[in-house]
Enzyme design. Structure first.
Site, PDB file in Angstrom:
ATOM      1  N   LYS A  19       0.829  -1.206   0.000  1.00 56.78           N
ATOM      2  CA  LYS A  19       0.000   0.000   0.000  1.00 56.78           C
ATOM      3  C   LYS A  19       0.864   1.258   0.000  1.00 56.78           C
ATOM      4  O   LYS A  19       0.603   2.196  -0.761  1.00 56.78           O
ATOM      5  CB  LYS A  19      -0.938  -0.025   1.219  1.00 56.78           C
ATOM      6  CG  LYS A  19      -1.926   1.124   1.263  1.00 56.78           C
ATOM      7  CD  LYS A  19      -3.205   0.734   1.973  1.00 56.78           C
ATOM      8  CE  LYS A  19      -3.067   0.630   3.473  1.00 56.78           C
ATOM      9  NZ  LYS A  19      -2.989   1.931   4.146  1.00 56.78           N
ATOM     10  N   SER A  20       1.897   1.284   0.817  1.00 50.59           N
ATOM     11  CA  SER A  20       2.761   2.475   0.890  1.00 50.59           C
ATOM     12  C   SER A  20       3.401   2.758  -0.464  1.00 50.59           C
ATOM     13  O   SER A  20       3.428   3.905  -0.932  1.00 50.59           O
ATOM     14  CB  SER A  20       3.879   2.257   1.915  1.00 50.59           C
ATOM     15  OG  SER A  20       3.341   2.174   3.201  1.00 50.59           O
ATOM     16  N   ARG A  24       2.790   5.895  -3.356  1.00 54.27           N
ATOM     17  CA  ARG A  24       3.959   6.673  -3.794  1.00 54.27           C
ATOM     18  C   ARG A  24       4.204   6.535  -5.291  1.00 54.27           C
ATOM     19  O   ARG A  24       4.616   7.488  -5.956  1.00 54.27           O
ATOM     20  CB  ARG A  24       5.195   6.255  -2.988  1.00 54.27           C
ATOM     21  CG  ARG A  24       5.140   6.769  -1.539  1.00 54.27           C
ATOM     22  CD  ARG A  24       6.113   6.010  -0.663  1.00 54.27           C
ATOM     23  NE  ARG A  24       6.241   6.543   0.690  1.00 54.27           N
ATOM     24  CZ  ARG A  24       5.397   6.299   1.679  1.00 54.27           C
ATOM     25  NH1 ARG A  24       4.310   5.560   1.484  1.00 54.27           N
ATOM     26  NH2 ARG A  24       5.613   6.794   2.893  1.00 54.27           N
ATOM     27  N   GLY A  92      -5.226   7.736   5.329  1.00 46.60           N
ATOM     28  CA  GLY A  92      -4.341   8.715   5.958  1.00 46.60           C
ATOM     29  C   GLY A  92      -3.092   8.954   5.126  1.00 46.60           C
ATOM     30  O   GLY A  92      -2.617  10.088   5.013  1.00 46.60           O
ATOM     31  N   ARG A 120      -8.542  11.923  12.453  1.00 52.29           N
ATOM     32  CA  ARG A 120      -7.087  11.731  12.563  1.00 52.29           C
ATOM     33  C   ARG A 120      -6.336  13.058  12.601  1.00 52.29           C
ATOM     34  O   ARG A 120      -6.700  14.018  11.923  1.00 52.29           O
ATOM     35  CB  ARG A 120      -6.609  10.836  11.420  1.00 52.29           C
ATOM     36  CG  ARG A 120      -7.345   9.507  11.471  1.00 52.29           C
ATOM     37  CD  ARG A 120      -6.831   8.539  10.485  1.00 52.29           C
ATOM     38  NE  ARG A 120      -5.462   8.144  10.778  1.00 52.29           N
ATOM     39  CZ  ARG A 120      -4.760   7.315  10.019  1.00 52.29           C
ATOM     40  NH1 ARG A 120      -5.297   6.823   8.920  1.00 52.29           N
ATOM     41  NH2 ARG A 120      -3.527   6.992  10.356  1.00 52.29           N
ATOM     42  N   SER A 166       7.251   9.027  12.069  1.00 47.41           N
ATOM     43  CA  SER A 166       6.157   8.865  11.113  1.00 47.41           C
ATOM     44  C   SER A 166       6.663   9.045   9.692  1.00 47.41           C
ATOM     45  O   SER A 166       7.159  10.116   9.325  1.00 47.41           O
ATOM     46  CB  SER A 166       5.051   9.885  11.410  1.00 47.41           C
ATOM     47  OG  SER A 166       4.193  10.016  10.292  1.00 47.41           O
ATOM     48  N   GLN A 168       4.772   9.113   7.174  1.00 49.49           N
ATOM     49  CA  GLN A 168       3.838  10.009   6.488  1.00 49.49           C
ATOM     50  C   GLN A 168       4.260  11.458   6.667  1.00 49.49           C
ATOM     51  O   GLN A 168       4.240  12.255   5.718  1.00 49.49           O
ATOM     52  CB  GLN A 168       2.424   9.794   7.024  1.00 49.49           C
ATOM     53  CG  GLN A 168       1.900   8.397   6.699  1.00 49.49           C
ATOM     54  CD  GLN A 168       0.524   8.130   7.257  1.00 49.49           C
ATOM     55  OE1 GLN A 168      -0.003   8.909   8.050  1.00 49.49           O
ATOM     56  NE2 GLN A 168      -0.066   7.017   6.862  1.00 49.49           N
ATOM     57  N   ASP A 319       1.792  -1.223  11.841  1.00 44.47           N
ATOM     58  CA  ASP A 319       0.441  -1.652  11.436  1.00 44.47           C
ATOM     59  C   ASP A 319       0.137  -3.096  11.827  1.00 44.47           C
ATOM     60  O   ASP A 319      -0.966  -3.584  11.592  1.00 44.47           O
ATOM     61  CB  ASP A 319       0.276  -1.484   9.921  1.00 44.47           C
ATOM     62  CG  ASP A 319       0.296  -0.009   9.513  1.00 44.47           C
ATOM     63  OD1 ASP A 319      -0.071   0.847  10.339  1.00 44.47           O
ATOM     64  OD2 ASP A 319       0.694   0.279   8.364  1.00 44.47           O
ATOM     65  N   LYS A 346      -4.463   5.791  14.564  1.00 46.15           N
ATOM     66  CA  LYS A 346      -4.515   5.122  13.252  1.00 46.15           C
ATOM     67  C   LYS A 346      -5.966   5.181  12.740  1.00 46.15           C
ATOM     68  O   LYS A 346      -6.741   6.017  13.179  1.00 46.15           O
ATOM     69  CB  LYS A 346      -3.987   3.695  13.378  1.00 46.15           C
ATOM     70  CG  LYS A 346      -2.486   3.650  13.696  1.00 46.15           C
ATOM     71  CD  LYS A 346      -1.665   4.191  12.551  1.00 46.15           C
ATOM     72  CE  LYS A 346      -0.194   4.253  12.865  1.00 46.15           C
ATOM     73  NZ  LYS A 346       0.563   4.943  11.820  1.00 46.15           N
TER      74      LYS A 346
HETATM   75  C1  S3P Z   1       2.655   4.687   6.151  1.00 43.77           C
HETATM   76  C2  S3P Z   1       3.232   5.002   7.350  1.00 43.77           C
HETATM   77  C3  S3P Z   1       2.693   4.559   8.648  1.00 43.77           C
HETATM   78  C4  S3P Z   1       1.674   3.436   8.521  1.00 43.77           C
HETATM   79  C5  S3P Z   1       0.723   3.670   7.388  1.00 43.77           C
HETATM   80  C6  S3P Z   1       1.447   3.833   6.068  1.00 43.77           C
HETATM   81  C7  S3P Z   1       3.255   5.212   4.914  1.00 43.77           C
HETATM   82  O1  S3P Z   1       2.082   5.666   9.278  1.00 43.77           O
HETATM   83  O2  S3P Z   1       0.946   3.272   9.722  1.00 43.77           O
HETATM   84  O3  S3P Z   1      -0.189   2.588   7.277  1.00 43.77           O
HETATM   85  O4  S3P Z   1       2.941   4.701   3.813  1.00 43.77           O
HETATM   86  O5  S3P Z   1       4.080   6.139   5.004  1.00 43.77           O
HETATM   87  P1  S3P Z   1       2.968   6.730  10.127  1.00 43.77           P
HETATM   88  O6  S3P Z   1       4.059   7.119   9.253  1.00 43.77           O
HETATM   89  O7  S3P Z   1       2.077   7.876  10.436  1.00 43.77           O
HETATM   90  O8  S3P Z   1       3.368   5.971  11.364  1.00 43.77           O
END
Ligand code: S3P
Length: 436
Positions: A19-20, A24, A92, A120, A166, A168, A319, A346
């Protein structure tokens, strides 16, 4: 949806794309010049929202076939102002990364999503963006969505010490910094997943990564690079693989091979923890695909024992705590998971949701500060109904519990599973899981 005690889980499974990396891949496709072909994109709701947002910002995004996509970039510095609200649904990651992208362009956009996303915290993203010159035109109380920002075409170069581990947050600052005339630096005291840094380099930006203290990193990006489109191959998501993996450990007689799981060291804290608990997992066929380490994992049913999970491991398995709590419930002895404060913010308050799910299924547990302690006895009564609070990982974790507990486990709402693992049910049924 209900999960019942299952016969041995047998066979092999390739989890969906990460997913990440999927978010991206689309975002870098938007920012690059030329056409970015993507293979293995996760076609979950979260990622599809990011695809829509990329279109709204000027990219041409097309699906060519299963997991096969192409993105014709708008190009860094040339994004369009979206005509409508950017609705990220439950996602998120999409919201926060795109706030960085929009923040680094002279455009205005409104970010919103579902009831979970609206709870959030977004101040952690807005604070550094404001330092870079972004105007927050409106926000809901407490820094919540809907939020409207006016980005800047001249983001100020900043050095930002991240108050939370984080990825994100780190990514939002770096993505905004892409259009800065100078250098953008993010310092994190605990290393979080590094997909953004890796992809920045892969698309042609200059990024320096140094160690910072015992577990941290300092990432410096040179602004205004030429980003050239390149093919992205998305490896299988370790956070989705976690569900069939733990299910195979818990259901007696199981022997399952997970194919092509991404083994990025910043993503596999769960594997380390399960191995410490006595899990029989053979890592085979290590290789590199799409610039990431991947491997196949043969997982066999194992009697687990309780362990102490250190807080500094949290970023590499952030996660995976809900499904680890389920594994801990079947283990013998106490498992202490330390330093889980981020779990409260989360898709749901995962600490509270996990505790309530454990309670509903007869598992002794307690929360001490930011630690969760689960007291395993080797078997789980089950029979409970678990509230999922719009959280896909709570949903899948407690379904995994039901596959091995004495009585079936029910979840109140399975819809959110589609955000990250749309094929969860048929993929696990193929291995032998019983759902109704
Ligand atoms: C993610 C970072 C994580 C994770 C999320 C995906 C990302 O969050 O929990 O599911 O793709 O950068 P945080 O960076 O806020 O911990």
């Amino acid at each position: 949806m209900t999960a019942g005690r299952s016969k041995p889980l047998l066979g092999s499974l390739k989890p969906p794309g990460d997913k990440s990396i999927s978010h991206r891949a689309l975002i870098f496709g938007l920012l690059a010049k030329g056409v970015t072909p993507i293979e293995g994109l996760l076609e979950g709701d979260d990622v599809l929202r990011t695809a829509d947002a990329c279109r709204a910002l000027g990219a041409k995004v097309e699906r060519l076939g299963e997991g096969k996509w192409r993105v014709e970039g708008a190009g860094l510095g040339s994004l369009l102002a979206p005509k409508e609200v950017l609705d990220f649904g439950n996602a998120g990651t999409g919201t926060r990364l795109m706030m960085g992208v929009v923040g680094g362009h002279a455009i205005k956009a409104t970010f919103d999503g579902d009831a979970s996303l609206r709870k959030r915290p977004m101040r952690r993203i807005l604070d550094p963006l404001v330092l870079m010159g972004v105007d927050v035109l409106s926000e809901t109380e407490g820094g919540r969505c809907p939020i409207t920002i006016q980005g800047t075409g001249e983001p100020a170069p900043i050095e930002y010490r991240s108050p939370v581990a984080s990825a994100q947050l780190k990514s939002a600052v770096l993505l905004a910094g892409l259009n800065s005339p100078g250098r953008t630096t993010v310092i994190e005291s605990e290393a979080s997943r590094d997909h953004t840094e890796k992809m920045l380099s892969y698309f042609g930006a200059t990024v320096h990564v140094e160690k910072e203290g015992a577990h941290g990193r300092k990432i410096t990006l040179e602004g205004r690079p030429t980003l050239n489109a390149r093919e992205v191959i998305v490896p299988a998501d370790p956070s989705s693989a976690a569900f069939p993996l733990v299910a195979a450990l818990l259901v007696p007689g199981s022997d399952v091979t997970i194919i092509g799981m991404m083994m990025n060291p910043l993503r596999i804290g769960l594997l380390t923890t399960l191995q410490e608990m006595g899990a029989q997992i053979d890592v085979t066929n290590p290789r590199i695909e799409g610039g990431e380490d991947v491997a196949d994992l043969r997982v066999r049913h194992s009697q687990l024992k309780g362990v102490d999970v250190p807080a500094d491991r949290a970023p590499s398995m952030i996660d995976e705590y809900p499904v680890l709590a389920v594994a801990a419930a079947f283990a013998k002895g106490e498992t202490r998971m330390r330093g889980l404060s981020e779990l409260r913010v989360k898709e749901s308050d995962r600490l509270a949701a996990v505790a309530a799910g454990l309670a509903a299924n007869g598992i002794e547990h307690r929360i001490e500060g930011d630690d969760l302690i689960v007291v395993g006895t080797g078997h789980v009564a089950g029979g409970g109904t678990v509230e999922t609070h719009l959280d896909h990982r709570i949903a899948m974790s407690f379904l995994v519990m039901g596959l091995a507990s004495d009585k079936p486990v029910t979840i109140d709402d399975a819809a959110m599973i589609a955000t990250s693992f749309p094929t969860f049910r048929p993929a696990l049924e193929k291995l032998g899981a019983t759902f109704s």
